[in-house]
Design a protein around this motif. Sequence first.
Motif, PDB file in Angstrom:
ATOM      1  N   ARG A  64     -22.820 -48.622 -67.754  1.00  0.00           N
ATOM      2  CA  ARG A  64     -23.677 -48.070 -66.703  1.00  0.00           C
ATOM      3  C   ARG A  64     -23.578 -46.547 -66.713  1.00  0.00           C
ATOM      4  N   CYS A  65     -24.709 -45.905 -66.423  1.00  0.00           N
ATOM      5  CA  CYS A  65     -24.762 -44.448 -66.415  1.00  0.00           C
ATOM      6  C   CYS A  65     -24.989 -43.948 -64.990  1.00  0.00           C
ATOM      7  N   THR A  66     -24.310 -42.849 -64.662  1.00  0.00           N
ATOM      8  CA  THR A  66     -24.440 -42.229 -63.355  1.00  0.00           C
ATOM      9  C   THR A  66     -24.768 -40.748 -63.533  1.00  0.00           C
ATOM     10  N   PHE A  67     -25.720 -40.264 -62.749  1.00  0.00           N
ATOM     11  CA  PHE A  67     -26.099 -38.851 -62.708  1.00  0.00           C
ATOM     12  C   PHE A  67     -25.449 -38.246 -61.468  1.00  0.00           C
ATOM     13  N   THR A  68     -24.748 -37.116 -61.645  1.00  0.00           N
ATOM     14  CA  THR A  68     -24.047 -36.465 -60.543  1.00  0.00           C
ATOM     15  C   THR A  68     -24.332 -34.975 -60.551  1.00  0.00           C
ATOM     16  N   THR A  69     -24.541 -34.407 -59.358  1.00  0.00           N
ATOM     17  CA  THR A  69     -24.554 -32.951 -59.229  1.00  0.00           C
ATOM     18  C   THR A  69     -23.339 -32.562 -58.406  1.00  0.00           C
ATOM     19  N   LYS A  70     -22.734 -31.429 -58.780  1.00  0.00           N
ATOM     20  CA  LYS A  70     -21.591 -30.896 -58.042  1.00  0.00           C
ATOM     21  C   LYS A  70     -21.833 -29.414 -57.826  1.00  0.00           C
ATOM     22  N   THR A  71     -21.734 -28.993 -56.568  1.00  0.00           N
ATOM     23  CA  THR A  71     -21.865 -27.579 -56.220  1.00  0.00           C
ATOM     24  C   THR A  71     -20.568 -27.129 -55.569  1.00  0.00           C
ATOM     25  N   PRO A  72     -19.741 -26.354 -56.293  1.00  0.00           N
ATOM     26  CA  PRO A  72     -18.502 -25.862 -55.702  1.00  0.00           C
ATOM     27  C   PRO A  72     -18.782 -25.033 -54.447  1.00  0.00           C
ATOM     28  N   VAL A  73     -17.993 -25.280 -53.398  1.00  0.00           N
ATOM     29  CA  VAL A  73     -18.166 -24.580 -52.130  1.00  0.00           C
ATOM     30  C   VAL A  73     -16.985 -23.639 -51.882  1.00  0.00           C
ATOM     31  N   ALA A  74     -15.800 -24.189 -51.675  1.00  0.00           N
ATOM     32  CA  ALA A  74     -14.620 -23.358 -51.428  1.00  0.00           C
ATOM     33  C   ALA A  74     -13.990 -22.896 -52.736  1.00  0.00           C
ATOM     34  N   ASN A  75     -14.018 -23.792 -53.738  1.00  0.00           N
ATOM     35  CA  ASN A  75     -13.513 -23.537 -55.084  1.00  0.00           C
ATOM     36  C   ASN A  75     -14.042 -24.660 -55.964  1.00  0.00           C
ATOM     37  N   VAL A  76     -13.696 -24.663 -57.263  1.00  0.00           N
ATOM     38  CA  VAL A  76     -14.298 -25.637 -58.178  1.00  0.00           C
ATOM     39  C   VAL A  76     -13.866 -27.075 -57.934  1.00  0.00           C
ATOM     40  N   LEU A  77     -12.836 -27.286 -57.115  1.00  0.00           N
ATOM     41  CA  LEU A  77     -12.382 -28.639 -56.822  1.00  0.00           C
ATOM     42  C   LEU A  77     -12.746 -29.087 -55.407  1.00  0.00           C
ATOM     43  N   ALA A  78     -13.616 -28.338 -54.750  1.00  0.00           N
ATOM     44  CA  ALA A  78     -14.122 -28.692 -53.418  1.00  0.00           C
ATOM     45  C   ALA A  78     -15.636 -28.514 -53.456  1.00  0.00           C
ATOM     46  N   CYS A  79     -16.348 -29.628 -53.645  1.00  0.00           N
ATOM     47  CA  CYS A  79     -17.775 -29.577 -53.971  1.00  0.00           C
ATOM     48  C   CYS A  79     -18.641 -30.443 -53.061  1.00  0.00           C
ATOM     49  N   ARG A  80     -19.867 -30.004 -52.871  1.00  0.00           N
ATOM     50  CA  ARG A  80     -20.906 -30.888 -52.346  1.00  0.00           C
ATOM     51  C   ARG A  80     -21.362 -31.704 -53.548  1.00  0.00           C
ATOM     52  N   GLU A  81     -21.482 -33.001 -53.359  1.00  0.00           N
ATOM     53  CA  GLU A  81     -21.772 -33.871 -54.490  1.00  0.00           C
ATOM     54  C   GLU A  81     -22.864 -34.873 -54.137  1.00  0.00           C
ATOM     55  N   TYR A  82     -23.752 -35.094 -55.098  1.00  0.00           N
ATOM     56  CA  TYR A  82     -24.770 -36.144 -54.998  1.00  0.00           C
ATOM     57  C   TYR A  82     -24.679 -36.976 -56.264  1.00  0.00           C
ATOM     58  N   GLU A  83     -24.847 -38.302 -56.108  1.00  0.00           N
ATOM     59  CA  GLU A  83     -24.666 -39.185 -57.253  1.00  0.00           C
ATOM     60  C   GLU A  83     -25.610 -40.372 -57.138  1.00  0.00           C
ATOM     61  N   THR A  84     -26.150 -40.792 -58.297  1.00  0.00           N
ATOM     62  CA  THR A  84     -27.041 -41.945 -58.307  1.00  0.00           C
ATOM     63  C   THR A  84     -27.005 -42.616 -59.674  1.00  0.00           C
ATOM     64  N   PRO A  85     -27.199 -43.930 -59.721  1.00  0.00           N
ATOM     65  CA  PRO A  85     -27.273 -44.617 -61.013  1.00  0.00           C
ATOM     66  C   PRO A  85     -28.516 -44.175 -61.790  1.00  0.00           C
ATOM     67  N   VAL A  86     -28.404 -44.251 -63.113  1.00  0.00           N
ATOM     68  CA  VAL A  86     -29.505 -43.888 -64.008  1.00  0.00           C
ATOM     69  C   VAL A  86     -29.720 -45.045 -64.976  1.00  0.00           C
ATOM     70  N   ALA A  87     -30.955 -45.441 -65.156  1.00  0.00           N
ATOM     71  CA  ALA A  87     -31.263 -46.569 -66.040  1.00  0.00           C
ATOM     72  C   ALA A  87     -31.177 -46.207 -67.517  1.00  0.00           C
ATOM     73  N   ASP A  88     -31.498 -44.967 -67.869  1.00  0.00           N
ATOM     74  CA  ASP A  88     -31.580 -44.576 -69.282  1.00  0.00           C
ATOM     75  C   ASP A  88     -30.918 -43.211 -69.475  1.00  0.00           C
ATOM     76  N   ARG A  89     -29.712 -43.203 -70.028  1.00  0.00           N
ATOM     77  CA  ARG A  89     -28.950 -41.953 -70.201  1.00  0.00           C
ATOM     78  C   ARG A  89     -29.700 -40.960 -71.078  1.00  0.00           C
ATOM     79  N   GLU A  90     -30.276 -41.413 -72.158  1.00  0.00           N
ATOM     80  CA  GLU A  90     -30.972 -40.507 -73.084  1.00  0.00           C
ATOM     81  C   GLU A  90     -32.164 -39.831 -72.405  1.00  0.00           C
ATOM     82  N   GLN A  91     -32.953 -40.580 -71.654  1.00  0.00           N
ATOM     83  CA  GLN A  91     -34.090 -39.990 -70.952  1.00  0.00           C
ATOM     84  C   GLN A  91     -33.622 -39.006 -69.875  1.00  0.00           C
ATOM     85  N   MET A  92     -32.523 -39.356 -69.181  1.00  0.00           N
ATOM     86  CA  MET A  92     -31.998 -38.450 -68.160  1.00  0.00           C
ATOM     87  C   MET A  92     -31.472 -37.175 -68.803  1.00  0.00           C
TER      88      MET A  92
END
Length: 180
Positions: A64-92
Motif C-alpha cells: 500500500r502507498c501513502t502520500f504525506t505532506t509535512k510542514t515543520p513548525v517549531a523544528n523539523v521534528l514538529a510538523c503539521r502533517e496530512y496523509e492519505t492513501p494513494v492507489a498508484d505510486r507511479e502516477q502520484m
Amino acid sequence: MASEIEVKYAVPDRTALDQALAARGIELSAPVHQDDQAYAPGAWSFGDPRVGVTFVRLRTQGGRCTFTTKTPVANVLACREYETPVADREQMHHAIIAMGYRPTVRVVKQRRTAQVGRYALCVDEIEGVGAFLEVECVADTDDMTGVQAELASWVEGLGAPVQRTGATYDEVVQVAAATA
C-alpha cells in the motif's frame, strides 16, 4: 489542528534498547518493510531552512502507498502533517513532480512499533545508516517544544544508550550518502 511531534535517537546498541523496552513491558511488533521517497520544493536545497516549508513523502508498506505532506513548525521534528492513501505510486510520483517538487532521497527501512499510552514508538533499521528510535505523539498544541521535552524525558527514563539527533531520516541518509 493536530501536529506530529517527535524526538529521534541513534541507537548504537539495539540489544540494550530491546532490553530496556522489555524491562518496562514494551513489546515491539514484527518488522515491516517501508520504502519512502522524499520530495522537496524545486527551489529548496539541502542546508536551506526547513521551518515553514512543505515537504512530501510517498511511502510503500505492505503493498500500500501513502502520500504525506509535512510542514515543520517549531523544528523539523514538529510538523503539521496530512496523509492519505494513494492507489498508484507511479502516477502520484509524476503528479508531485508536476506540482514543482523534486525527489531528494530514498529511505528504506525495517520498522518495529509499539504504543505506550499516547506515545508511538518506532525502532527503525535504516539501510546503509543504522538503527534509530523515534518516539512521537499527535497533539493539538502550540507548545511543540514542550511536548518534545516531555518525550525526551520519557526516553531518558528508559536508561538505554541512545544519542538524540535533531535530524530527519532524509537528512541522515543524505549525510551517509555524502560520506560514503
